[in-house]
Design a protein around this motif. Sequence first.
Motif, PDB file in Angstrom:
ATOM      1  N   THR A  97       0.846  -1.195   0.000  1.00 24.26           N
ATOM      2  CA  THR A  97       0.000   0.000   0.000  1.00 24.26           C
ATOM      3  C   THR A  97       0.882   1.245   0.000  1.00 24.26           C
ATOM      4  O   THR A  97       2.074   1.180   0.321  1.00 24.26           O
ATOM      5  N   GLU A  98       0.293   2.375  -0.306  1.00 23.60           N
ATOM      6  CA  GLU A  98       1.052   3.626  -0.293  1.00 23.60           C
ATOM      7  C   GLU A  98       1.589   3.906   1.115  1.00 23.60           C
ATOM      8  O   GLU A  98       2.734   4.347   1.277  1.00 23.60           O
ATOM      9  N   HIS A  99       0.765   3.644   2.136  1.00 22.80           N
ATOM     10  CA  HIS A  99       1.190   3.845   3.523  1.00 22.80           C
ATOM     11  C   HIS A  99       2.423   2.995   3.839  1.00 22.80           C
ATOM     12  O   HIS A  99       3.418   3.493   4.381  1.00 22.80           O
ATOM     13  N   ASN A 100       2.377   1.716   3.501  1.00 26.22           N
ATOM     14  CA  ASN A 100       3.496   0.813   3.772  1.00 26.22           C
ATOM     15  C   ASN A 100       4.730   1.208   2.963  1.00 26.22           C
ATOM     16  O   ASN A 100       5.857   1.142   3.456  1.00 26.22           O
ATOM     17  N   TYR A 101       4.507   1.607   1.731  1.00 33.60           N
ATOM     18  CA  TYR A 101       5.606   2.043   0.865  1.00 33.60           C
ATOM     19  C   TYR A 101       6.328   3.222   1.509  1.00 33.60           C
ATOM     20  O   TYR A 101       7.559   3.238   1.613  1.00 33.60           O
ATOM     21  N   ARG A 102       5.565   4.207   1.992  1.00 28.43           N
ATOM     22  CA  ARG A 102       6.161   5.396   2.614  1.00 28.43           C
ATOM     23  C   ARG A 102       6.898   5.042   3.909  1.00 28.43           C
ATOM     24  O   ARG A 102       7.967   5.580   4.195  1.00 28.43           O
ATOM     25  N   LEU A 114      10.056   3.059  -7.009  1.00 24.57           N
ATOM     26  CA  LEU A 114      10.547   1.682  -7.014  1.00 24.57           C
ATOM     27  C   LEU A 114       9.413   0.751  -6.636  1.00 24.57           C
ATOM     28  O   LEU A 114       8.460   1.142  -5.968  1.00 24.57           O
ATOM     29  N   SER A 115       9.527  -0.504  -7.025  1.00 28.24           N
ATOM     30  CA  SER A 115       8.491  -1.473  -6.667  1.00 28.24           C
ATOM     31  C   SER A 115       8.632  -1.871  -5.199  1.00 28.24           C
ATOM     32  O   SER A 115       9.682  -1.663  -4.571  1.00 28.24           O
ATOM     33  N   TRP A 116       7.587  -2.479  -4.672  1.00 28.04           N
ATOM     34  CA  TRP A 116       7.597  -2.972  -3.288  1.00 28.04           C
ATOM     35  C   TRP A 116       8.720  -3.995  -3.103  1.00 28.04           C
ATOM     36  O   TRP A 116       9.446  -3.964  -2.122  1.00 28.04           O
ATOM     37  N   TRP A 118       6.069  -2.077  12.609  1.00 27.19           N
ATOM     38  CA  TRP A 118       4.868  -2.238  13.425  1.00 27.19           C
ATOM     39  C   TRP A 118       3.764  -1.282  12.979  1.00 27.19           C
ATOM     40  O   TRP A 118       2.580  -1.612  13.045  1.00 27.19           O
ATOM     41  N   LYS A 119       4.123  -0.087  12.498  1.00 27.42           N
ATOM     42  CA  LYS A 119       3.142   0.909  12.070  1.00 27.42           C
ATOM     43  C   LYS A 119       2.513   0.576  10.717  1.00 27.42           C
ATOM     44  O   LYS A 119       1.528   1.197  10.324  1.00 27.42           O
ATOM     45  N   MET A 120       3.081  -0.380  10.018  1.00 28.61           N
ATOM     46  CA  MET A 120       2.531  -0.732   8.701  1.00 28.61           C
ATOM     47  C   MET A 120       1.236  -1.504   8.876  1.00 28.61           C
ATOM     48  O   MET A 120       0.990  -2.122   9.897  1.00 28.61           O
ATOM     49  N   ASN A 121       0.416  -1.474   7.810  1.00 27.39           N
ATOM     50  CA  ASN A 121      -0.847  -2.233   7.875  1.00 27.39           C
ATOM     51  C   ASN A 121      -0.834  -3.378   6.902  1.00 27.39           C
ATOM     52  O   ASN A 121       0.037  -3.576   6.148  1.00 27.39           O
TER      53      ASN A 121
END
Length: 177
Positions: A72-77, A115-117, A174-177
């Motif tokens: 997700t964009e959140h996890n990417y950031r 970049l890709s995940w 830990w903050k990732m979803n």
Amino acid sequence: MKRSTKFFFFGLGIGLGLSAREIVKQSAGIIQTVAPMVFDWLGKGTSVPDAAAELEASGKRNMQQLMEKMPTEHNYRKLNHLIGIERWGHRRIKTALGETAVIEEYDSYRPAFGLSWNELQDIYQVTRDETLNLANAIEEKDASDIRVMHNEFGKITAKEWLIYLKLHANAEIWKMN
């Protein structure tokens, strides 16, 4: 509203703004006083090889968790930020190893956006491997107690930088979803 009332609220606003600015200045001093003590406490009884072993183990756990996360964009950031901070930490640790100190923000150490995940995951692994290499260099050069500036926390030791990088990475994962 009467003119005198407007002046009163304008003055109150200015006063509150100046007070808030002063509180922020004071809190920075408090953080730079307290943070090194906290890191010292966290590092008590921990050697650089212990910190390296913890970094290696947490890096493996983090990679496993990253493989389970959605891109997700959140996890990417979050991952982009995590990598940037860890690379920035490398630059600071190198100061303890004899390189010239450079005091800057972490932004230029972040991977390029777009970049890709999977590419970001690979960069994280390479970055963590470099952290482990730096831990070995700290141990070889007996540089664990050399203090190096952290922009927010003040001067912390090279060993404490390793602890910080582990804690920061774990928190971001830990903050990732």
